[in-house]
Write an enzyme that holds these catalytic residues in place. Sequence first.
Site, short mmCIF file in Angstrom:
data_model
loop_
_atom_site.label_atom_id
_atom_site.label_comp_id
_atom_site.label_asym_id
_atom_site.label_seq_id
_atom_site.Cartn_x
_atom_site.Cartn_y
_atom_site.Cartn_z
N CYS A 65 0.81 -1.15 -0.11
CA CYS A 65 0.00 -0.01 -0.02
C CYS A 65 0.81 1.23 -0.19
O CYS A 65 1.68 1.31 0.86
CB CYS A 65 -1.11 0.15 1.12
SG CYS A 65 -2.08 1.46 1.28
N THR B 180 0.28 2.85 -4.77
CA THR B 180 0.15 1.64 -5.98
C THR B 180 -0.51 1.88 -7.15
O THR B 180 0.03 1.33 -8.34
CB THR B 180 -0.09 0.29 -5.42
OG1 THR B 180 -1.62 0.46 -4.86
CG2 THR B 180 0.87 -0.12 -4.20
#
Length: 332
Positions: A89, A254
């Site tokens: 993340c 991401t």
Amino acid sequence: MRRSFFCIDAHTCGNPVRLVAGGGPILPHLAIAERRDIFVAKHDWVRQALMFEPRGHDIMSGAILYPAYREDCDIAVLFIEVSGCLPMCGAGTIGLVTAAIEEGLLVPRVEGCVSLETPAGKVDVTYEKTGDAVTSVRMYNVPSYLHASDIEVDVPNHGRLTVDIAYGGNFYAVIEPQSSWSGLDGMNAGEIVDLSVRLQDALAEICDPVHPENSSIRGVHHAIWCDQSTSPNADGRGAVFYGDKAIDRSPGGTGTSARMAQLHGKGRLPIGKIFRQESLIGTVFEGRLEEQVEVGPFRGVRPSVSGWARIIGHNTIFVDDRDPLKHGFQIR
């Protein structure tokens, strides 16, 4: 029995990040990818209790720190989200590094540099400080790549969309304006979520990407809806969908990585080029393609993403066995 969790709450460019500083389950000293499997099998109630309502909400992101198993890493990170335990993340990384450095939970071996062991692989991070405050964090993400191009998918109650599948730590459906989707202007968050859910379900019927080097990473569970920026300080705009009904308030770490990998794979973003991604609320991540890499049989890139985070409070959370909603809930 009442369990206590001490958390440092922060946000990364608008997206919440909850760093669990105390109370996380003790896990065996293994690679963090293996610890992730054990956590999911035996302790997932911790994620649900801390991320779901009433202690969290649909947009909640979080992380738990563990001692690194790899000798070349400072710390290991387990990412806990509303949608599950993600391999990686980006917004969470920027938030947890900011909180861990400012609160003294992490003392790097080299000032200004941190190496994280994540389920997706090693992630190197640099940060800048003014006094005791971390002012910016740049993460050098895992190798990212364009997995598949120009997939046509029939979305119920919408029509046919053409999407690319790219990996930036998670697999993303990357959607650009086209004849059947004019872009983000005029769409509210609820409409983006509704369309994303229908696209995700339709894609699951025809597409199941598997990472060539880690078969536990598979499936398209994220989407990034791309459009022109509304600010001269950005090169593009994106709405990142994840979980069941979440829209990332940040530009997405991401997601920005996957977007840059997609652009590079299509010959539209060269190595070394800066790409600034704008979120729906106007905050910006600065992305950059650092180098060309190979990801199994795919030609990939190593992206970096820079952003900022701010601590917004300390939070001691109780999970009481007497509470019928002790493990949280979601309204679907």
